[in-house]
Design an enzyme around this catalytic site. Structure first.
Site, short mmCIF file in Angstrom:
data_model
loop_
_atom_site.label_atom_id
_atom_site.label_comp_id
_atom_site.label_asym_id
_atom_site.label_seq_id
_atom_site.Cartn_x
_atom_site.Cartn_y
_atom_site.Cartn_z
N ARG A 125 68.45 55.05 25.78
CA ARG A 125 68.82 55.89 24.65
C ARG A 125 69.80 55.12 23.78
O ARG A 125 70.90 54.79 24.22
CB ARG A 125 69.43 57.21 25.16
N HIS A 169 74.26 59.15 15.34
CA HIS A 169 75.36 59.21 16.32
C HIS A 169 76.65 58.86 15.55
O HIS A 169 77.29 57.86 15.78
CB HIS A 169 75.10 58.25 17.47
N GLU A 214 75.52 65.18 19.79
CA GLU A 214 76.68 66.06 19.86
C GLU A 214 77.15 66.55 18.50
O GLU A 214 78.25 66.20 18.05
CB GLU A 214 77.83 65.34 20.58
N ASN A 339 74.39 66.54 27.19
CA ASN A 339 75.45 65.59 27.54
C ASN A 339 76.51 66.40 28.27
O ASN A 339 77.07 67.34 27.68
CB ASN A 339 76.11 64.99 26.30
N TYR A 341 79.95 66.26 30.96
CA TYR A 341 80.95 65.48 31.68
C TYR A 341 81.82 66.37 32.57
O TYR A 341 82.21 65.97 33.64
CB TYR A 341 81.84 64.73 30.70
N GLU A 407 73.36 62.23 28.54
CA GLU A 407 74.60 61.51 28.86
C GLU A 407 75.32 62.21 30.01
O GLU A 407 75.39 63.43 30.06
CB GLU A 407 75.61 61.54 27.70
O1 IFM Z 1 81.46 57.72 23.98
C1 IFM Z 1 81.09 59.05 23.87
C2 IFM Z 1 79.74 59.17 23.19
O2 IFM Z 1 79.72 58.56 21.95
C3 IFM Z 1 79.40 60.62 23.00
N1 IFM Z 1 79.50 61.35 24.24
C4 IFM Z 1 80.67 61.15 25.06
C5 IFM Z 1 80.98 59.69 25.24
C6 IFM Z 1 82.27 59.53 26.06
O3 IFM Z 1 83.35 60.12 25.38
#
Ligand code: IFM
Length: 504
Positions: A125, A169, A214, A339, A341, A407
């Site tokens: 990606r 992006h 995002e 995405n 985290y 992500e």
């Molecule tokens: O680096 C970023 C990415 O550009 C977008 N998602 C989260 C990543 C980590 O912060």
């Protein structure tokens, strides 16, 4: 990104309420890192001891973004982007870092493909830099910019790696920002024109696309918090940019489908599982509102032609929503990119806070990060269950859509030892546990097609500059030498065996 509604909440509740929100919650907006004495490794929430096998044909990939890795900021006719301008402005980025060179992937892309081959990956990606294609955001395509991506796509296909292309992006052409940027409705039309050019140039070989990365992050951080380009700090701009970006998402979708009807098109949404802090009705409502603003603020307009129900008090006139607009925001995405985290703990503000701000436009929710799991070097809680929870929630609420994890990853700044090896065992634990959680969600019915580790390389982490390393491969930014970390070697086995579990 994520947990980034801090300022939004702040604007509405006022500074005293927001004072309860730790700065660490602003994620990649450059917050201080709160290193705590929590456990060092990822918590085992879903056992992989008996092995988790992924569906046949699963995509194992990594993700990157143009500004974070390419460098060559003014080569071959590329125009200035808002990130070039922002990073060249003093005091915006930690240590004065810029993406001028970054990982120099514009010149070293062959090496980067070799890394992916060594890791047995079958999906990559990456994003296209709009100002490389249209230096000032409109008009004919810049042939050299198109050639760069065309060569990259050809080489990926030759290496049996699927190109998964993100069209935006975060690097808007500066000329468009000068004309109002994402708060100007015309930018949606410009974006559709750009998408059409890219689809014409690459659509014969690229089948899988993402409109945005995002959207909530670049709209929030860039227009409300001001910690990302273009650095605006205005609630009005945030609301107006929200609506233009929703219009652009659908306009881009239609433009792509018009050129390539069989293309598979999604967006990568940043999401977090939003948990109520307590069982009280107020906190549960707060968690629903946190979910609405964090996870589906750009998804509901696309799939249901409306803003999230939990936020129906939004003033249409302030957002400049015109009659018929919500039909125009519809885009029946072929898949949903997630995405993820970490998780969010949501709670209702206390009575005092509410009374003090009763005259304000109420959005009563406080968002905090969880404190039980270990923290990455960025201060983000490691909480694998968040991935399981959000994947199943999206599966339930959107009629079992196709999902790709576009992500997930962690910043740990482990460097080479005396022999040059990078022993990043905490990153291995992170991905193993998140994958075990993902495997469980698939076993319970989710249709997940792929997982993309953020990131292939250590790279330019926006306002944090080069201080946060997320890569499966280490980059020495002085020499540009790449070295696969232990996590990259581990991931190569996972990809080859299509599983995590015993021995992995
Ligand atoms: O680096 C970023 C990415 O550009 C977008 N998602 C989260 C990543 C980590 O912060």
């Amino acid at each position: 990104m994520r947990l980034t509604r801090r300022k939004f909440v702040q604007s509405i509740l006022g500074a005293s309420a927001a004072a309860g929100l730790p700065a660490v919650l602003s994620g990649c907006s450059g917050s201080p890192k709160a290193r705590t004495a929590t456990p060092a490794s990822a918590p085992v929430q879903f056992s992989s001891s008996s092995g988790v096998v992924f569906p046949k044909g699963f995509f194992w990939g990594t993700a990157t973004a143009a500004y974070q890795i390419e460098g060559a900021w003014n080569e071959d006719g590329k125009g200035e982007s808002i990130w070039d301008r922002f990073a060249h402005t003093s005091d915006k980025i930690k240590n004065g870092d810029t993406g001028d060179v970054a990982c120099d992937s514009y010149h070293r892309w062959r090496e980067d493909i070799a890394l992916m081959r060594a890791m047995n990956l079958n999906s990559y990606r990456f994003s296209i830099s709009w100002p490389r294609i249209q230096p000032s955001g409109s008009g004919a395509a810049n042939a050299k910019g198109v050639d760069y991506y065309s060569r990259l796509v050809d080489a990926l296909l030759e290496a049996h790696i699927r190109p998964l292309v993100t069209l935006y992006h975060w690097d808007l052409p500066q000329a468009l920002e000068d004309a109002g940027g994402w708060t100007n409705r015309d930018t949606a039309a410009r974006f559709a024109e750009y998408v059409q050019l890219v689809a014409q140039a690459l659509g014969d070989r690229v089948t899988d696309w993402m409109i945005f990365n995002e959207p909530d992050a670049f709209v929030d951080l860039g227009h409300l918090e001001g910690t990302h380009a273009p650095g605006r700090k205005s609630l009005l701009d945030f609301l107006r940019a929200t609506h233009v970006v929703n219009l652009a998402q659908a306009a881009g979708f239609r433009a792509l489908k018009a050129v390539r009807p069989s293309a598979r098109v999604g967006t990568a949404f940043s999401m977090s599982a939003c948990e109520p802090a307590t069982d009280s009705e107020e906190d549960k409502l707060a968690a629903e509102r946190a979910h609405a603003i964090t996870n589906i603020w750009f998804l509901e307009p696309a799939l249901r032609g409306r803003y999230p129900e939990a936020l129906t008090f939004l003033p249409e006139t302030v957002m400049r929503i015109k009659a018929g607009d919500m039909e125009k925001t519809r885009a029946p995405l072929d898949f949903i990119g997630i995405n993820l985290y970490y998780r969010i703990i949501a709670s209702a503000p206390g009575a005092l806070e509410r009374a003090a701000h009763a005259q304000e436009w109420l959005f009563p929710v406080k968002m905090d990060g969880g404190q039980q799991g270990p923290k990455t070097d960025f201060g983000w809680e490691v909480w694998p269950k968040a991935l399981y929870d959000i994947v199943l929630r999206i599966t339930r609420e959107y009629n079992r859509p196709v999902i790709e994890i576009t992500e997930s990853g962690c910043s740990y700044n482990d460097g080479p030892d005396a022999s040059g090896a990078i022993h990043d065992s905490r990153r291995v634990a992170y991905h193993r546990e998140y994958l075990a959680a993902l495997g469980r969600s698939i076993a319970e019915g989710a249709d997940v097609r792929g997982y993309h580790a953020w990131s292939l390389l250590d790279n330019f982490e926006w306002a944090e500059g080069f201080s946060q390393r997320f890569g499966l491969a280490y980059v020495d930014f002085k020499t540009q030498k790449r070295t696969i970390k232990d996590s990259g070697h581990w991931y190569s086995k996972v990809a080859a065996e299509n599983r995590v579990g015993p021995g992995l």
